[in-house]
Design a protein around this motif. Structure first.
Motif, short mmCIF file in Angstrom:
data_model
loop_
_atom_site.label_atom_id
_atom_site.label_comp_id
_atom_site.label_asym_id
_atom_site.label_seq_id
_atom_site.Cartn_x
_atom_site.Cartn_y
_atom_site.Cartn_z
N ASN A 289 29.75 12.94 -25.55
CA ASN A 289 29.87 14.22 -24.84
C ASN A 289 29.62 14.10 -23.34
N ARG A 290 29.69 12.88 -22.82
CA ARG A 290 29.46 12.72 -21.38
C ARG A 290 30.69 13.17 -20.59
N ARG A 291 30.49 13.39 -19.29
CA ARG A 291 31.62 13.79 -18.43
C ARG A 291 32.31 12.53 -17.90
N GLN A 292 33.59 12.44 -18.17
CA GLN A 292 34.34 11.29 -17.65
C GLN A 292 34.77 11.55 -16.21
N LEU A 293 34.47 10.61 -15.34
CA LEU A 293 34.87 10.73 -13.94
C LEU A 293 36.19 10.00 -13.75
N THR A 294 37.05 10.54 -12.89
CA THR A 294 38.22 9.75 -12.49
C THR A 294 37.71 8.65 -11.56
N VAL A 295 38.55 7.68 -11.29
CA VAL A 295 38.10 6.62 -10.37
C VAL A 295 37.84 7.20 -8.98
N ASP A 296 38.66 8.19 -8.58
CA ASP A 296 38.42 8.83 -7.28
C ASP A 296 37.05 9.50 -7.24
N GLU A 297 36.73 10.23 -8.31
CA GLU A 297 35.42 10.92 -8.36
C GLU A 297 34.29 9.89 -8.34
N TYR A 298 34.47 8.82 -9.10
CA TYR A 298 33.45 7.75 -9.14
C TYR A 298 33.23 7.17 -7.74
N GLU A 299 34.33 6.89 -7.05
CA GLU A 299 34.19 6.28 -5.71
C GLU A 299 33.51 7.25 -4.74
N THR A 300 33.88 8.54 -4.85
CA THR A 300 33.27 9.54 -3.96
C THR A 300 31.76 9.63 -4.23
N GLU A 301 31.41 9.74 -5.50
CA GLU A 301 29.98 9.84 -5.84
C GLU A 301 29.23 8.58 -5.42
N PHE A 302 29.85 7.44 -5.65
CA PHE A 302 29.20 6.16 -5.37
C PHE A 302 28.84 6.04 -3.88
N LYS A 303 29.74 6.58 -3.03
CA LYS A 303 29.53 6.43 -1.58
C LYS A 303 28.51 7.42 -1.02
N LYS A 304 28.17 8.44 -1.82
CA LYS A 304 27.25 9.46 -1.30
C LYS A 304 25.86 8.87 -1.06
N GLU A 305 25.28 9.25 0.06
CA GLU A 305 23.94 8.76 0.38
C GLU A 305 23.06 9.92 0.82
N LEU A 306 21.75 9.74 0.72
CA LEU A 306 20.84 10.76 1.24
C LEU A 306 20.91 10.70 2.76
N GLU A 307 21.50 11.74 3.36
CA GLU A 307 21.65 11.72 4.83
C GLU A 307 20.44 12.39 5.46
N ILE A 308 19.39 11.62 5.60
CA ILE A 308 18.11 12.18 6.01
C ILE A 308 18.10 12.47 7.51
N LYS A 309 17.86 13.76 7.85
CA LYS A 309 17.77 14.14 9.28
C LYS A 309 16.36 14.62 9.57
N ASP A 310 15.74 14.02 10.59
CA ASP A 310 14.34 14.34 10.94
C ASP A 310 13.43 14.27 9.72
N GLY A 311 13.73 13.33 8.82
CA GLY A 311 12.87 13.13 7.65
C GLY A 311 13.14 14.08 6.51
N ASN A 312 14.21 14.88 6.61
CA ASN A 312 14.45 15.89 5.58
C ASN A 312 15.87 15.80 5.02
N TYR A 313 16.01 16.14 3.74
CA TYR A 313 17.35 16.27 3.13
C TYR A 313 17.19 17.05 1.83
N PHE A 314 18.00 18.08 1.66
CA PHE A 314 17.91 18.86 0.43
C PHE A 314 18.97 18.37 -0.55
N VAL A 315 18.53 18.00 -1.76
CA VAL A 315 19.48 17.49 -2.77
C VAL A 315 19.82 18.58 -3.78
N GLY A 316 18.79 19.22 -4.36
CA GLY A 316 19.02 20.22 -5.40
C GLY A 316 19.28 19.54 -6.74
#
Ligand code: COA
Length: 387
Positions: free
Chosen positions: A338-365
């Motif tokens: 029952n897992r969510r299948q990612l397309t390769v595009d979605e996988y690559e997009t998610e993989f490249k995401k990083e915590l973009e910390i500004k002034d020591g802060n970043y909201f993830v949720g």
């Protein structure tokens, strides 16, 4: 005294990429991934999931309030730690609501860390028979997009409750181990991605296994007829198979065929999740106990733990009566399906995401339905939440 694994479960992120899709995108024959390397699907974590949240997710599945009261040792084996100083175990202790009278820390030696923790837990319970230890592996395996190691990535955690009179596996205290300074796989503190000399790593892994296999029987004065299954650290399922093939000549033919059949049962979860680094041996144990119809109480299983760099250990455990009732075969297969299948595009997009910390802060949720998540970085500190 009988000491060993009383409870065990795993957690892996709920989204994956299919490796046939990935092979096609990379212009590689899919059989290379599914047969040559032996992997089918690969779990991918989102930014709100890390070694801490995954460790808490796995442990939360096995612990009740009585268990929590008795835990005095919490060790997390990881090579994906979230802080160079603070142990992930401290966040996890808090998320799980464990008492403050817990010795909590993190341990690192590539994929061997959890085995080091398990052996410490054995000694701890031997000295404190009324207490128990929580040992967790939690890792995100990352080699980078379009690298040879890409197909051997994955993410997840395994939690084990170690106590006296265990319900699942009694540890036999018969280890043999060896270490060497080897450059087969490593991740410098400045790099998000691991570096691997993949084929060399395979060679060292097999050399360690064959050496320790001989040492084990010499030290313990017994033979292969005492062993019902050989379980391996499997970052990708072809690796354990090659190690088993390396000792084929030392094993009677019918016994070897039986080992190979049992080995296949031990690979079902890994094939569908991918590399768990420190948890790879222990998810193969879960997979074997749940998916082989040959396992019986009192069977002695041999486990080969390997951490690049390199550290290797062989030990055995005796399957305990009633082990089946403590496992979750159906639940695990349903979760995988029952897992969510990612397309390769979605996988690559998610993989490249990083915590973009500004002034020591970043909201993830919270990006998932998970109970535990990384909510934000605030003043350079990780803030975890539970729902
Ligand atoms: N059909 C079936 N099998 C195929 C195939 C096809 N079309 N094409 C290739 N293969 C087989 C190869 O024969 C080989 O099998 P073998 O290993 O039994 O000889 C296998 O697929 C892999 O091919 P190879 O060319 O060696 O792949 P690669 O150079 O891309 O490297 C790894 C594969 C696993 C070494 C690479 O993914 C890696 O480095 N991963 C990191 C692993 C690591 O070091 N982890 C740490 C371990 S503890």
């Amino acid at each position: 005294m009988n000491i060993g694994i009383d409870k065990i479960d795993y957690y892996s992120p709920n989204q994956y990429v299919d490796l046939v899709d990935l092979a096609q995108r990379r212009n590689i024959e899919p059989d290379k991934f599914t047969i040559g390397i032996g992997q089918e699907k690969m779990a991918l974590p989102l930014l709100s999931q890390d070694a801490v949240t995954m460790a808490a997710m796995a442990a939360d599945k096995i612990l009740n309030d009585i268990d929590k009261k008795d835990i005095e040792l919490l060790i997390i084996g990881t090579e994906s730690g979230v802080d160079e100083s603070k142990a992930s175990a401290l966040y996890v202790r808090d998320l799980l609501g464990l008492p403050s009278s817990v010795r909590a820390f993190e341990i690192k030696e590539a994929c061997y860390g959890t085995t080091a923790g398990l052996q410490m837990a054995y000694n701890f319970v031997a000295q404190n028979p009324e207490k128990s230890a929580l040992i967790i592996s939690s890792d995100i395996a990352r080699y980078g997009l379009d690298t040879p190691g890409e197909v051997t990535q994955g993410a997840g955690s395994v939690a084990m409750l170690i106590k006296k009179n265990p319900s699942i596996l009694k540890l036999e205290n018969d280890s043999v181990f060896m270490s060497e300074n080897v450059g087969d796989f490593w991740r410098p503190t400045y790099s998000q991605y691991a570096f691997a000399r993949g084929k060399y790593s395979n060679e060292v892994y097999i050399r360690f296994f064959t050496e320790l296999y001989k040492q084990y029987f010499e030290k313990n004065n017994n033979g292969i007829e005492d062993i019902s299954a050989l379980l391996f650290h499997i970052p990708y399922t072809k690796m354990g198979k090659k190690a088993l093939q390396a000792v084929e000549e030392l094993i009677p033919a019918d016994k070897y065929a039986d080992f190979m059949k049992r080995y296949e049962s031990s690979t079902i979860l890994s094939k569908n999740i991918g590399n768990l680094y420190t948890g790879s041996l222990y998810i193969s144990l879960i997979s074997y106990l749940e998916n082989s119809d040959q396992v019986e109480a009192d069977d002695k299983v041999m486990l080969f733990s390997y951490g690049s760099g390199s550290m290797g250990e062989i030990f055995t455990g005796k399957v305990q009566p009633g082990f089946k009732e403590k496992l979750q075969k159906k639940k695990h297969l349903d979760t995988l399906n029952n897992r969510r299948q990612l397309t390769v595009d979605e996988y690559e997009t998610e993989f490249k995401k990083e915590l973009e910390i500004k002034d020591g802060n970043y909201f993830v949720g919270n990006q998932t339905d998970d109970k535990f998540f990384l909510e934000q970085i605030k003043e350079n500190e990780r803030i975890y939440k539970s729902i």
